[in-house]
Write a protein that holds these residues in place. Structure first.
Motif, mmCIF file in Angstrom:
data_model
loop_
_atom_site.group_PDB
_atom_site.id
_atom_site.type_symbol
_atom_site.label_atom_id
_atom_site.label_comp_id
_atom_site.label_asym_id
_atom_site.label_seq_id
_atom_site.Cartn_x
_atom_site.Cartn_y
_atom_site.Cartn_z
ATOM 1 N N ILE A 267 0.836 -1.200 0.000
ATOM 2 C CA ILE A 267 0.000 0.000 0.000
ATOM 3 C C ILE A 267 0.870 1.250 0.000
ATOM 4 C CG2 ILE A 267 -1.603 1.386 1.380
ATOM 5 C CD1 ILE A 267 -2.897 -1.231 2.304
ATOM 6 N N ALA A 268 1.900 1.254 0.851
ATOM 7 C CA ALA A 268 2.744 2.443 1.007
ATOM 8 C C ALA A 268 3.504 2.771 -0.276
ATOM 9 C CB ALA A 268 3.713 2.246 2.160
ATOM 10 N N LYS A 269 4.112 1.771 -0.907
ATOM 11 C CA LYS A 269 4.978 2.054 -2.061
ATOM 12 C C LYS A 269 4.191 2.580 -3.255
ATOM 13 C CE LYS A 269 6.740 -1.531 -4.329
ATOM 14 N NZ LYS A 269 7.410 -2.837 -4.605
ATOM 15 N N TYR A 270 2.995 2.025 -3.474
ATOM 16 C CA TYR A 270 2.219 2.489 -4.624
ATOM 17 C C TYR A 270 1.450 3.775 -4.309
ATOM 18 C CZ TYR A 270 3.719 -1.764 -6.822
ATOM 19 O OH TYR A 270 4.526 -2.739 -7.356
ATOM 20 N N SER A 271 1.025 3.936 -3.069
ATOM 21 C CA SER A 271 0.406 5.213 -2.681
ATOM 22 C C SER A 271 1.426 6.339 -2.783
ATOM 23 C CB SER A 271 -0.149 5.128 -1.258
ATOM 24 O OG SER A 271 -1.207 4.209 -1.169
ATOM 25 N N LEU A 272 2.623 6.105 -2.260
ATOM 26 C CA LEU A 272 3.683 7.111 -2.341
ATOM 27 C C LEU A 272 3.985 7.459 -3.795
ATOM 28 C CD1 LEU A 272 6.047 8.825 -1.256
ATOM 29 C CD2 LEU A 272 7.431 6.732 -1.283
ATOM 30 N N SER A 273 4.145 6.445 -4.627
ATOM 31 C CA SER A 273 4.469 6.695 -6.034
ATOM 32 C C SER A 273 3.358 7.476 -6.718
ATOM 33 C CB SER A 273 4.706 5.361 -6.757
ATOM 34 O OG SER A 273 5.814 4.684 -6.217
ATOM 35 N N TRP A 274 2.094 7.161 -6.390
ATOM 36 C CA TRP A 274 0.960 7.871 -6.991
ATOM 37 C C TRP A 274 0.932 9.336 -6.541
ATOM 38 C CZ3 TRP A 274 -1.845 5.806 -10.803
ATOM 39 C CH2 TRP A 274 -3.003 6.475 -11.204
ATOM 40 N N LEU A 275 1.124 9.556 -5.247
ATOM 41 C CA LEU A 275 1.123 10.929 -4.727
ATOM 42 C C LEU A 275 2.286 11.738 -5.294
ATOM 43 C CD1 LEU A 275 0.263 10.191 -0.976
ATOM 44 C CD2 LEU A 275 -1.302 11.016 -2.748
ATOM 45 N N LYS A 276 3.452 11.136 -5.369
ATOM 46 C CA LYS A 276 4.615 11.838 -5.931
ATOM 47 C C LYS A 276 4.383 12.172 -7.400
ATOM 48 C CE LYS A 276 7.967 12.099 -2.768
ATOM 49 N NZ LYS A 276 8.689 13.344 -2.446
ATOM 50 N N PHE A 278 1.565 12.557 -9.086
ATOM 51 C CA PHE A 278 0.487 13.462 -9.462
ATOM 52 C C PHE A 278 0.362 14.706 -8.576
ATOM 53 C CE2 PHE A 278 -0.669 9.396 -11.386
ATOM 54 C CZ PHE A 278 -0.739 9.812 -12.699
ATOM 55 N N ILE A 279 0.753 14.652 -7.319
ATOM 56 C CA ILE A 279 0.761 15.877 -6.504
ATOM 57 C C ILE A 279 2.023 16.684 -6.785
ATOM 58 C CG2 ILE A 279 0.952 16.785 -4.164
ATOM 59 C CD1 ILE A 279 -1.009 14.734 -3.214
ATOM 60 N N ASP A 280 3.151 15.991 -6.892
ATOM 61 C CA ASP A 280 4.429 16.676 -7.125
ATOM 62 C C ASP A 280 4.834 16.698 -8.599
ATOM 63 O OD1 ASP A 280 4.586 17.124 -4.445
ATOM 64 O OD2 ASP A 280 6.237 15.735 -4.060
ATOM 65 N N ASN A 281 4.065 16.041 -9.452
ATOM 66 C CA ASN A 281 4.431 15.942 -10.867
ATOM 67 C C ASN A 281 5.854 15.411 -11.022
ATOM 68 O OD1 ASN A 281 3.965 16.175 -13.651
ATOM 69 N ND2 ASN A 281 4.901 18.201 -13.735
ATOM 70 N N ASP A 282 6.225 14.497 -10.130
ATOM 71 C CA ASP A 282 7.590 13.970 -10.093
ATOM 72 C C ASP A 282 7.662 12.709 -10.951
ATOM 73 O OD1 ASP A 282 10.130 13.073 -9.510
ATOM 74 O OD2 ASP A 282 10.003 13.592 -7.379
ATOM 75 N N THR A 283 8.099 12.883 -12.192
ATOM 76 C CA THR A 283 8.123 11.760 -13.124
ATOM 77 C C THR A 283 9.204 10.730 -12.792
ATOM 78 O OG1 THR A 283 9.507 13.075 -14.624
ATOM 79 C CG2 THR A 283 7.130 13.098 -15.007
ATOM 80 N N ARG A 284 10.034 11.012 -11.803
ATOM 81 C CA ARG A 284 11.002 10.001 -11.372
ATOM 82 C C ARG A 284 10.303 8.776 -10.802
ATOM 83 N NH1 ARG A 284 14.751 13.151 -7.239
ATOM 84 N NH2 ARG A 284 12.663 13.611 -6.420
ATOM 85 N N TYR A 285 9.038 8.946 -10.374
ATOM 86 C CA TYR A 285 8.280 7.837 -9.777
ATOM 87 C C TYR A 285 7.437 7.078 -10.799
ATOM 88 C CZ TYR A 285 9.698 9.398 -5.172
ATOM 89 O OH TYR A 285 10.449 9.712 -4.062
#
Length: 310
Positions: A267-276, A278-285
């Protein structure tokens, strides 16, 4: 015949050859610099550096699975007596603002539950570079529509009145929730299309269709859920989302309705990746979301659209 010399002692013909070579060298240098600039502009690192919302070092599989990220965190309690529209809660936040402001996410518990049931998400996500507000609802029996309104009230408090409001970028907000809180996160995203991400965790809602959503949404279900079975909740939620929306469906293997109530790496790894992403627009994730994750010991199924468009 006496040769005509210039003031520097060179002949006019030699002087012209020297000038010609000098101009050629300057032209080659300019071309080399232009080429170097073009290469720098096309490498991923140069593009990534242009994103002002990146927070933290480049992610790895180990870093997104870690129980804590690179940011030291602190927390502050918010009394229900000091707020209106929701039941108070706890704000978890990175202690340093050297990197700038942070995106934020409000998280709602489920039916009969309090913020303690989803508290593990607070420090875990905050240490990766988010301000996280785990909330209590007005009553533990509040239904999804009410929980959606309370999530939005909590975000409004967080960005305008809270003691950490100066750390939050009010234009980069998301919602999460468990069970009825997950249904509430869909309600919140429906009401406020400016939200950047929504993540219902084993969500429950009597409304099964969400074609109005414009917020990138990760729906997390559990294959052993008997309270909100995926066949009548998470799966129809996902199928009803617009085809053009950035969306994903993660079904946990050997999991129950209450799996999101305790620390869970998947849950944590995919939630974190999703938030990064789309909230941060961080394409590294993006690498952790596309290509789509495959079934494994912890994933029964994963669906989604790749590559993401926003």
């Amino acid at each position: 015949m006496q040769q005509l010399l210039l003031a520097d002692g060179t002949s006019p013909r030699r002087h012209r050859r020297t000038l010609s070579r000098s101009h050629a060298l300057k032209g080659m240098c300019a071309a080399a610099l232009a080429t170097a600039g073009l290469v720098a502009a096309t490498v991923p690192g140069a593009q990534a550096a242009d994103n002002p919302y990146e927070r933290g070092p480049a992610p790895t599989q180990s870093s997104i699975e870690a129980s804590r990220g690179s940011f030291a965190t602190s927390q502050t309690s918010v009394s229900s007596l000091s707020v209106s529209g929701f039941g108070g809660g706890t704000i978890y936040y990175p202690t340093s603002t050297t990197a700038g402001t942070f995106g934020a996410v409000a998280v709602s518990p489920g039916f009969t539950a309090t913020q303690s049931s989803i508290a593990w998400l607070g420090p875990r996500l905050a240490s990766q570079g988010f301000v996280v507000f785990t909330i209590d609802t007005n009553t533990t029996s509040d239904q999804p529509a009410s929980r959606g309104r309370q999530l939005l009230a909590a975000l409004d408090y967080l960005t305008t009145r809270s003691s950490v409001r100066g750390r939050v970028d009010a234009s980069r907000l998301g919602v999460m929730g468990h069970s009825m809180g997950g249904g509430g996160s869909l309600e919140a995203a429906k009401s406020r299309t400016s939200l950047k991400a929504a993540i219902p965790l084993t969500g429950w809602n009597t409304d099964k269709t969400w074609p109005e959503l414009r917020t990138p949404t990760l729906i997390v279900g559990a294959d052993g859920d008997s309270v909100a079975p995926v066949s009548s909740h998470s799966e129809p939620f996902y199928r009803s989302l617009p085809g053009s929306l950035d969306k994903a469906y993660l079904e946990l293997r050997n999991a129950s309705h209450f799996t999101p109530n305790t620390s869970n790496t998947t849950i944590a790894k995919y939630s974190l990746s999703w938030l990064k992403r789309f909230i941060d627009n961080d394409t590294r994730y993006e690498q952790f979301l596309c290509p789509l994750p495959q079934p494994s010991l912890t994933i029964a199924e994963y669906r989604g659209n790749c590559p993401h468009t926003s």
